[in-house]
Design an enzyme around this catalytic site. Sequence first.
Site, PDB file in Angstrom:
ATOM      1  CD  GLU A 158      -2.703   1.044  -0.044  1.00  0.00           C
ATOM      2  OE1 GLU A 158      -3.355   0.080  -0.435  1.00  0.00           O
ATOM      3  OE2 GLU A 158      -2.599   2.099  -0.706  1.00  0.00           O
ATOM      4  CG  ASN A 218       7.855   3.754   1.908  1.00  0.00           C
ATOM      5  OD1 ASN A 218       7.266   4.495   1.127  1.00  0.00           O
ATOM      6  ND2 ASN A 218       7.211   3.061   2.829  1.00  0.00           N
ATOM      7  N   GLY A 268       9.284  11.624   9.813  1.00  0.00           N
ATOM      8  CA  GLY A 268       8.819  10.769  10.912  1.00  0.00           C
ATOM      9  C   GLY A 268       7.690   9.900  10.395  1.00  0.00           C
ATOM     10  CB  CYS A 271       5.812   4.392   6.322  1.00  0.00           C
ATOM     11  SG  CYS A 271       4.208   3.636   6.355  1.00  0.00           S
TER      12      CYS A 271
END
Length: 442
Positions: A158, A218, A268, A271
């Site tokens: 996701e 990420n 922060g 994730c």
Amino acid sequence: MNVGVVGLGFVGLSVSCVFADKGINVHGVDIDEQKLSMINEKKSPFYEPQINQILDKVLNKSLYVNSNLEECVKNSEIVFVCVGTPSNSDGSSNLDYLKKTCKEISEFLNKIHDEKFRIIVIKSTVPPQTIESEIIPLMEKKSSNLMGTKLDICSNPEFLKEGSAIEDMSNPHLVIIGTNNEKTKKKMNHFYSKLYSNSINIMNTTIVNSELIKYTNNSFLATKISFINNIANICNKIPGADVEIIAEAIGMDPRIGKMFLKAGPGYGGSCFPKDVAGFLNFVKLRGYSMPILESTHNINEKQPFEIIKMIKNKLGDIENKTISILGLSFKKNTDDIREAVSIKIVKSLLEQNAKIKVNDPMAMDNFRKIFGEQIEYSDSIESCLSNSECCVILTEWDDFRKIQPKKFLEFMKKPIIIDARRVFDINKFKDLVDITALGHGQ
Ligand code: UDX
């Protein structure tokens, strides 16, 4: 179509709401009774724009929530697993909740004797190879060889962001379907094409690539942030330099892109810190190294202390000085303070005996759980500024952006402002108040 969603945290509840709003019958499951009773009263357990309105529309119509995993598995063709995979102290991912959930699902599957082919979709972020080397063997063992014939596991990470979860989930830039099974691929593609009426990008890939995509995505975004924060810290030292101008210009290069180039006090949330640590741990355990990501992490660890340096440059000794902090949540439009920079900064200022006043539109209750009576919680911006000697902006809430210089002059003892999020127009402020903006060399 009936689907199940296991784990009604931030991702699970957002996913459930959007699926239900698009006409899918969703059975949401969680073990936390308090959370369930809030959702059943149409109140989200966390603040997220639009979510309560959707709950009001869909609850007990297309979305049902309770703690009955067995019923959820029985009635669903696809079960989305969205339980947390928090960090252990060494950075590795804690897979306990995920394994427990998958084990229970397998045990329930054993008791069902219908002809349905069920897909268990792992949405929780996991280190590469976890699904094939740990989850599939665990489920195969527990569900007496249903795998492949009546059961399959698929990876579907996701990408939604807190504060814009509903919007992101309603219009995803990409849906990744990671499966090694043709039947699963077909079913999952059909599900998502119908859900979004064919208007989205779907990428089909293997399970391991899907797991790696999430970590890489990420990690790259976190690296972009640390990179621009590094530049901002250099700009601080060069008179006339401004990181905002530099970010705007490089962002116009289509090869770079303008997003995630906003300098700040450090990333922060639930994730980036966890996934960067998880990826570094994964790489290390396999005997590889990723120095670029180590730097991303190190720069982020140090960034809050750059802000403290900025405060001390202005105030000198901070003992007994009153400092107002505007913004506690890790970003705007959320009440989440997980891994928020505000926690590190307030802890350090308290250790140096500063007096702290804080204000945040949504996150004060969560902050109180950590700091209790050690700091003063102000209900308004004005009362937070009152008698203060320094104001630090840590979150970019729209309400803070609207503050005019005269408000600082009116309420503060000394109008010293540290803008760690670049919410103010420095040219408009600099002749009226004493402002230091991150990445703006003076
Ligand atoms: C992130 C990813 O963006 C999302 O795809 C994934 O599913 C979960 O993790 P989230 O943590 O909700 O989402 O928020 P995001 O907007 O990415 O911000 C993360 C942190 O980076 C925040 O602390 C934010 O303030 C900071 N940030 C973000 C910056 O400092 N500068 C930027 O330019 C962007």
